[in-house]
Design an enzyme around this catalytic site. Structure first.
Site, short mmCIF file in Angstrom:
data_model
loop_
_atom_site.label_atom_id
_atom_site.label_comp_id
_atom_site.label_asym_id
_atom_site.label_seq_id
_atom_site.Cartn_x
_atom_site.Cartn_y
_atom_site.Cartn_z
N TYR A 30 0.84 -1.20 0.00
CA TYR A 30 0.00 0.00 0.00
C TYR A 30 0.87 1.25 0.00
O TYR A 30 2.07 1.21 0.31
CB TYR A 30 -0.96 0.01 1.19
CG TYR A 30 -0.36 0.32 2.54
CD1 TYR A 30 -0.30 1.62 3.02
CD2 TYR A 30 0.13 -0.71 3.36
CE1 TYR A 30 0.25 1.91 4.27
CE2 TYR A 30 0.66 -0.43 4.61
CZ TYR A 30 0.72 0.88 5.05
OH TYR A 30 1.26 1.16 6.28
N CYS A 31 0.24 2.38 -0.35
CA CYS A 31 0.95 3.66 -0.32
C CYS A 31 0.00 4.74 0.19
O CYS A 31 -0.66 4.53 1.20
CB CYS A 31 1.57 4.00 -1.67
SG CYS A 31 0.50 3.83 -3.11
N ARG A 32 -0.11 5.87 -0.51
CA ARG A 32 -0.89 6.98 0.03
C ARG A 32 -2.40 6.78 -0.09
O ARG A 32 -3.16 7.35 0.67
CB ARG A 32 -0.50 8.28 -0.67
CG ARG A 32 0.86 8.80 -0.27
CD ARG A 32 1.25 10.02 -1.08
NE ARG A 32 2.54 10.56 -0.64
CZ ARG A 32 3.27 11.39 -1.37
NH1 ARG A 32 2.84 11.76 -2.57
NH2 ARG A 32 4.43 11.84 -0.90
#
Length: 215
Positions: free
Chosen positions: A175-177
């Site tokens: 995952y990221c932002r």
């Protein structure tokens, strides 16, 4: 003040907030501030916008009540005013995704449904039957400001050099932002090319935070 003038005044305030949201660069600034507090210089580096441009957009957002700032030493550090600002962004995102054909076309092309790149939702992750490792590929400062419990952090630009640090006997959920941050898809692509089983999480840390507070 008449009822009609009061009504007009109230809607003019709504229009001020709407106007502040009406620029892609300002929305990207809010996207970063949903991860961590930042000064102008940091936002300049993260987004590749000029310092003057960032400062101008921040003043518009502050005037609309969407961000606040406080002095920390020689820097003015900005943050979302409160959680309602992030919920507003999510609502805006939902409307655009459901109503704009152009947005739907971009999402279909980018997410590549019915392939290994199709993301898994937070809800589906809670029902995941097999062991997995959460991999957060955001910058270190954003990870330190807050992350999903038990996640490990390898910023996307460091991933090629640190593949040997990953447990490859478990599925990696990256995952990221948030939904529009493509670092996670870039990471999944790189991992799968190395024969490592990986999936992209549809949401990011801010969505997890909002959802966890709902229970």
């Amino acid at each position: 003040m008449t009822i009609n003038s009061l009504k007009l005044g109230l809607f003019e305030q709504l229009a001020q907030v709407s106007k502040a949201l009406g620029h892609a660069n300002r929305l990207m600034i809010l996207d970063v501030l949903a991860q961590t507090h930042c000064d102008v210089e940091t936002l300049h580096k993260k987004l590749g916008l000029s310092i003057a441009n960032v400062s101008k957009h921040l003043q518009t957002l502050k005037h609309a009540g969407l961000v606040t700032n406080e002095r920390q030493g020689q820097h003015s550090v900005y943050a979302l005013s409160d959680d309602s600002v992030f919920r507003l962004i999510v609502s805006l995102r939902d409307v655009a995704e459901s109503q704009l054909d152009s947005m739907q076309a971009l999402l279909l092309e980018h997410i590549q449904p019915n392939t290994d790149y199709e993301p898994i939702s937070l809800k589906a992750l809670r029902e995941f039957k097999q062991p997995y490792t959460l991999l957060d590929v955001r910058p270190e400062d954003e990870f330190k400001a807050g992350h999903i419990p038990h996640a490990i952090n390898i910023p996307i630009e460091q991933l090629p050099q640190k593949l040997n640090e990953l447990k490859t006997d478990q599925t990696l959920v990256v995952y990221c932002r948030g939904p529009y941050c493509m670092w996670s898809q870039e990471a999944v692509n790189a991992l799968q090319k190395k024969g490592i089983k990986a999936q992209r999480l549809a949401e990011g840390y801010p969505e997890w935070q909002v959802e966890s507070h709902a229970f």
